[in-house]
Structure formats: C-alpha cells, structure tokens
Enzyme design. Structure first.
Site, PDB file in Angstrom:
ATOM      1  N   THR A 211      80.465 -14.340 -15.677  1.00 27.20           N
ATOM      2  CA  THR A 211      80.507 -12.646 -15.775  1.00 27.20           C
ATOM      3  C   THR A 211      79.263 -12.442 -15.383  1.00 27.20           C
ATOM      4  O   THR A 211      77.990 -12.958 -16.222  1.00 27.20           O
ATOM      5  CB  THR A 211      81.228 -12.072 -16.631  1.00 27.20           C
TER       6      THR A 211
ATOM      7  N   PHE B 256      82.484 -21.425 -19.873  1.00 28.19           N
ATOM      8  CA  PHE B 256      82.056 -20.695 -18.823  1.00 28.19           C
ATOM      9  C   PHE B 256      82.460 -19.119 -18.449  1.00 28.19           C
ATOM     10  O   PHE B 256      82.114 -18.442 -17.461  1.00 28.19           O
ATOM     11  CB  PHE B 256      82.411 -21.240 -17.437  1.00 28.19           C
ATOM     12  N   ASP B 257      83.113 -18.522 -19.697  1.00 27.33           N
ATOM     13  CA  ASP B 257      83.138 -16.960 -19.760  1.00 27.33           C
ATOM     14  C   ASP B 257      82.981 -16.440 -20.993  1.00 27.33           C
ATOM     15  O   ASP B 257      83.739 -15.463 -21.376  1.00 27.33           O
ATOM     16  CB  ASP B 257      84.340 -16.537 -18.740  1.00 27.33           C
ATOM     17  N   ILE B 258      81.862 -16.821 -21.773  1.00 24.79           N
ATOM     18  CA  ILE B 258      81.743 -16.414 -22.874  1.00 24.79           C
ATOM     19  C   ILE B 258      81.182 -14.775 -22.884  1.00 24.79           C
ATOM     20  O   ILE B 258      79.891 -14.622 -22.259  1.00 24.79           O
ATOM     21  CB  ILE B 258      80.822 -17.165 -23.983  1.00 24.79           C
TER      22      ILE B 258
END
Length: 268
Positions: free
Chosen positions: A128, A87-89
């Site tokens: 992000t 969930f934050d690549i």
C-alpha cells in the site's frame, strides 16, 4: 487462495485464525475468528473518531500492541516451516481482540518462500502506498526481502505514535507534511515531540523508545534495518541502550489521494 495457502501454515497468538473459507463459483469468503475491536486503523485516524482518541487506549496499551505486531511478524519470518512475507502491513490489516491483543490479518499479497531464502524475486511491487519500502520501487535501494515488512511496520508504528497519517497534505507548516521528516528533526535536536496525552516520564520513555525503533525500521538502506527479533529486543529493552540511527533519506513523496489502497504495480 493465496491467503488460504499462507495463513493455513500459521499458529500464533498475534496472527488471526482462519476458521473456514468458501471458494465455490462466484461465492468467495474468508471466515476469521471474531475480533470485537475491529482494526487498529479506526483507533488511529478514523474520521468518525474524535482527534487523538486513539491515545485513550493509553501509551502502555499502544506499546503492547506494537510489541505484539512485532512478535507476529518475527514468527512469520522465522517461526514457520516456510518463511512468509506479508507485504501489506498497515493499521487496517491489524485486528484487535476484546483485550486489544493485535493480530495480523489479510495475507492476500503474502509470499511464501524457503526459510533460507533471504532475497525474493518479484515482478511487481506489492503493498500500500505510504507503507511500501523504497527498494520495491527502485533496485538502487537493494533487494526485496523480509526487510520490506520491517519498513512497513516502522511506517505503521509512526502513525500509531503520531495519531495521524504519515503524509498530511492539510498540514499548515510544510515541514510537518511528511511526519517521518518532522519527527526525526525534533529527535535529532532534542526538542519536545508535542504528542498528545504524554503526561508522565514513563510515557515519555515509551514514546522515545518507539520513535527510535521506528527510525531504525524505515532506514532507506535495507541492511541498516533491524530484523524483527532485534525490533522486539529494542522494544523490550532499556531506552538508554538504544542508539539514534543514521538519518534516513527523508523527503516528502508526491502527494496522493488521502485514501490508502493496496496496489500491485509493475517494475520496469
């Protein structure tokens, strides 16, 4: 502690190793293995780096970095005892070893679920701005699943190819503000991509392959996005075997501050 819980379940060449941690009163620390080349972000668009300096790595290295990240994500989705959704690549969360082997880091927003659990229940959108899949903002785009990481991977890979942020509010031509829209138009019409340092046919093939993979990954409909195993197969295969994906819903999102930050927002 969420990061410790997630990363302690992993062991893969493309996942950063957590050596130790401290959680004592106000003293909080995560100790990773040392990664001398820092994050991928500085090789793409760090303000202190000359423009397009990331291409000094060479397209072959960028290709191998993209493949390594894909393998790391495929491991998180299918190779662990429990499925881990990151969930934050984004470029900042990809660390590079001395030989530029990419390693996924920062599991603070990760969610652990059963391997047979395809749909994830969430109260808020994690990630992000600029990398979050559309479905985490609106249920009209589908359910939240591992395909959210696929979308983020595609947006990150697009920045690697372009050497610029996907949203460029300083672009002179308004059609170039939203990079995914610009690059799809050029691919669709068979026009030159005008990317820096593409000097030979081998690099042109690599770039075209990466762009086709990107456009599959950022499809608005999650069911049209490939799983990471399919992404790996496409990156390792022949560009001639790849089909141009359907045109995703591509439009410039509202302008936001240029600095990217991790967000956790509620869905009404």
């Amino acid at each position: 502690m969420n990061e410790v819980a997630a990363i302690s379940r992993t062991s893969h060449v493309n996942i950063v190793s957590l050596l130790d941690y401290c959680f004592e009163g106000s003293k909080r620390a995560l100790i990773y293995e040392f990664m001398p080349n820092g994050s991928l972000e500085k090789f793409i668009f760090d303000a202190s780096t000359p423009k397009n300096d990331h291409h000094n790595l060479g397209w072959e290295t960028l290709d191998q970095i993209s493949l390594g990240i894909a393998r790391g994500l495929e491991y998180l989705h299918r190779g662990c005892k429990m499925r881990i959704l990151h969930f934050d690549i984004k470029p900042r969360n990809i660390l590079l070893s001395e030989k530029f082997t990419p390693k996924i880091s920062d599991f603070g927003l990760a969610k652990i679920c059963n391997t047979n659990e395809s749909i994830v229940s969430m109260l808020g959108a994690r990630g992000t701005a600029g990398y979050i899949a559309p479905k985490v903002f609106s249920r009209n785009f589908g359910k939240v699943s591992h395909k959210s990481d696929v979308y983020s991977y595609g947006m990150m890979l697009l920045e690697m190819v372009g050497g610029r942020r996907n949203i460029d509010i300083a672009a002179e031509n308004t059609s170039e503000i939203y990079f995914p829209h610009w690059i799809y138009q050029r691919l669709e019409h068979g026009e030159e991509l005008r990317l820096q340092s593409v000097t030979n046919e081998e690099d042109k093939v690599r770039v075209r392959k990466m762009i086709i993979v990107i456009l599959w990954c950022i499809q608005t409909d999650p069911s049209n996005r490939p799983a990471m195993k399919e992404v790996i197969d496409m990156l390792e295969g022949s560009v001639d075997s790849l089909q141009i994906p359907p045109k995703p819903y591509l439009s410039s999102p509202p302008k936001s501050p240029t600095n990217s930050s991790t967000t956790l927002v509620s869905i009404q």
